[in-house]
Design a protein around this motif. Structure first.
Motif, short mmCIF file in Angstrom:
data_model
loop_
_atom_site.label_atom_id
_atom_site.label_comp_id
_atom_site.label_asym_id
_atom_site.label_seq_id
_atom_site.Cartn_x
_atom_site.Cartn_y
_atom_site.Cartn_z
N GLN A 154 0.85 -1.22 -0.11
CA GLN A 154 -0.18 -0.08 -0.10
C GLN A 154 0.75 1.27 0.00
O GLN A 154 1.97 1.37 0.70
N ARG A 155 0.63 2.16 -0.81
CA ARG A 155 1.41 3.40 -0.98
C ARG A 155 0.39 4.57 -0.48
O ARG A 155 -0.76 4.50 -0.20
N LYS A 156 1.26 5.69 -0.23
CA LYS A 156 0.53 6.90 0.59
C LYS A 156 -0.70 7.33 -0.32
O LYS A 156 -1.60 8.06 0.14
N ASP A 157 -0.65 7.30 -1.80
CA ASP A 157 -1.70 8.01 -2.57
C ASP A 157 -2.65 7.09 -2.80
O ASP A 157 -3.66 7.27 -3.40
N GLY A 158 -2.88 5.85 -2.17
CA GLY A 158 -4.06 4.93 -2.03
C GLY A 158 -3.85 3.85 -3.10
O GLY A 158 -4.61 2.85 -3.01
N THR A 159 -2.93 3.99 -3.69
CA THR A 159 -2.69 2.87 -4.57
C THR A 159 -2.07 1.54 -4.09
O THR A 159 -1.59 1.75 -3.06
N PHE A 160 -2.26 0.22 -4.27
CA PHE A 160 -1.99 -0.90 -4.03
C PHE A 160 -1.60 -1.97 -4.90
O PHE A 160 -2.32 -1.91 -5.96
N THR A 161 -0.68 -2.71 -4.51
CA THR A 161 -0.27 -3.95 -5.40
C THR A 161 -0.12 -5.18 -4.82
O THR A 161 0.60 -5.34 -3.74
N PRO A 162 -0.89 -6.36 -5.03
CA PRO A 162 -0.54 -7.64 -4.76
C PRO A 162 0.80 -7.99 -4.95
O PRO A 162 1.23 -8.03 -6.31
N VAL A 163 1.73 -8.44 -3.83
CA VAL A 163 3.01 -8.90 -4.10
C VAL A 163 3.50 -10.23 -3.91
O VAL A 163 4.28 -10.82 -4.34
N ASP A 164 2.46 -10.83 -3.12
CA ASP A 164 2.94 -12.34 -2.89
C ASP A 164 1.63 -12.93 -2.17
O ASP A 164 0.71 -12.31 -1.94
N ILE A 165 1.50 -14.59 -2.24
CA ILE A 165 0.79 -15.07 -1.50
C ILE A 165 1.25 -16.26 -0.88
O ILE A 165 2.41 -16.98 -1.07
N ARG A 166 0.90 -16.64 0.30
CA ARG A 166 1.39 -17.36 1.30
C ARG A 166 0.19 -18.44 1.85
O ARG A 166 -1.09 -18.00 1.57
N PHE A 167 0.48 -19.32 2.32
CA PHE A 167 -0.66 -20.22 3.14
C PHE A 167 -0.18 -20.51 4.67
O PHE A 167 0.87 -20.66 5.02
N ARG A 168 -1.25 -20.57 5.28
CA ARG A 168 -0.98 -21.15 6.82
C ARG A 168 -2.13 -21.74 7.21
O ARG A 168 -3.08 -22.06 6.72
N PRO A 169 -1.98 -22.85 8.33
CA PRO A 169 -2.82 -23.74 8.95
C PRO A 169 -4.10 -22.63 9.27
O PRO A 169 -4.04 -21.70 9.82
N LEU A 170 -5.22 -23.24 9.16
CA LEU A 170 -6.56 -22.83 9.93
C LEU A 170 -6.41 -22.61 11.36
O LEU A 170 -5.88 -23.63 12.00
N THR A 171 -6.98 -21.56 11.63
CA THR A 171 -7.26 -21.35 13.19
C THR A 171 -8.33 -22.32 13.43
O THR A 171 -9.07 -22.85 12.70
N GLU A 172 -8.49 -22.33 14.99
CA GLU A 172 -9.79 -23.15 15.26
C GLU A 172 -10.92 -22.59 15.04
O GLU A 172 -11.88 -23.28 14.53
N ALA A 173 -11.20 -21.39 15.03
CA ALA A 173 -12.23 -20.42 14.86
C ALA A 173 -12.42 -20.69 13.35
O ALA A 173 -13.84 -20.90 13.04
N GLU A 174 -11.33 -20.65 12.30
CA GLU A 174 -11.68 -20.50 10.88
C GLU A 174 -12.05 -22.15 10.52
O GLU A 174 -12.81 -22.22 9.79
N ARG A 175 -11.52 -22.98 11.31
CA ARG A 175 -11.87 -24.49 10.83
C ARG A 175 -13.56 -24.75 11.25
O ARG A 175 -14.11 -25.22 10.50
N GLU A 176 -13.95 -24.10 12.30
CA GLU A 176 -15.44 -24.20 12.81
C GLU A 176 -16.16 -23.60 12.02
O GLU A 176 -17.20 -24.06 11.37
N ALA A 177 -15.77 -22.12 11.44
CA ALA A 177 -16.61 -21.66 10.53
C ALA A 177 -16.48 -22.45 9.00
O ALA A 177 -17.67 -22.27 8.30
N ARG A 178 -15.57 -23.00 8.62
CA ARG A 178 -15.42 -23.75 7.41
C ARG A 178 -16.21 -24.92 7.32
O ARG A 178 -17.10 -25.25 6.48
N GLU A 179 -16.25 -25.62 8.46
CA GLU A 179 -16.97 -26.77 8.67
C GLU A 179 -18.55 -26.53 8.69
O GLU A 179 -19.41 -26.96 8.20
N GLY A 180 -18.97 -25.19 9.04
CA GLY A 180 -20.30 -24.54 9.00
C GLY A 180 -20.76 -24.13 7.78
O GLY A 180 -22.02 -23.70 7.84
#
Length: 200
Positions: A154-180
């Motif tokens: 994110q830059r000061k003028d409000g523009t932004f650029t996606p620069v990378d993607i990574r993955f992490r394990p689900l948290t417990e809350a995310e796991r419960e939400a995904r199961e629901g």
């Protein structure tokens, strides 16, 4: 005469090199933030060189929609990010034409009306993936126990650029939400788009 011709030939190349160097310099400026991704579409994994995804900004529930039956919400056109980079603790929507709010926000981001997704550019984004990472990302997109995280710059003028993607394990809350998810409306999926064939 030969010197003048050589200079005339080299001048455009020097200009292009300077322009490239300036663009590269600008692309490295800004603050990096990590934004979770909302779901993915198992029927349409990575194809080509672009992965398309839906941002899952931490917008307060009272800003998402009023009480009542679910309804389609228009995507925000401007967000004020707060937190300790790269962690976003809150993304508050505001009117992109309100200069007072924009100037008071330390980390604003704006949808680009002329971009690929126009006014929906804060809902949907895309990231270029090199062929060397395509297979690994495809496998991780298919893993139901992982959450995709996109790093944006994110830059000061409000523009932004996606620069990378990574993955992490689900948290417990995310796991419960995904199961629901089977009894709740599904989150907008990640979709993928093939890179246009330039040979056509």
């Amino acid at each position: 005469m030969k010197l003048a011709r050589l200079a005339a030939a080299l001048l455009p190349l020097a200009g292009l090199a300077a322009l490239w160097a300036w663009s590269e310099h600008i692309s490295r400026q800004g603050t990096d933030w990590e934004v979770p991704v909302a779901g993915y579409d198992p029927r349409d994994l990575l194809r080509g060189h672009y992965v398309e995804f839906t941002y899952d900004w931490p917008i307060r529930d009272d800003e998402r929609q009023e009480e009542g039956p679910p309804r389609i919400q228009p995507p925000p056109e401007a967000l004020c990010l707060s937190g300790d980079p790269p962690l976003i603790t809150q993304a508050a929507a505001f009117d992109p034409l309100d200069r007072a709010v924009f100037e008071a926000c330390a980390h604003p981001i704006l949808a680009d009306p002329g971009g690929v997704y126009g006014a929906a550019g804060l809902r949907t984004g895309r990231f270029y993936v090199g062929q060397d990472r395509a297979r690994a990302i495809e496998e991780r997109l298919a893993a139901r126990d992982l959450r995709a995280i996109v790093t944006i710059r994110q830059r000061k003028d409000g523009t932004f650029t996606p620069v990378d993607i990574r993955f992490r394990p689900l948290t417990e809350a995310e796991r419960e939400a995904r199961e629901g998810d089977s009894i709740r409306p599904a989150a907008p999926p990640i979709m993928t788009r093939p890179e246009p064939d330039r040979n056509e």
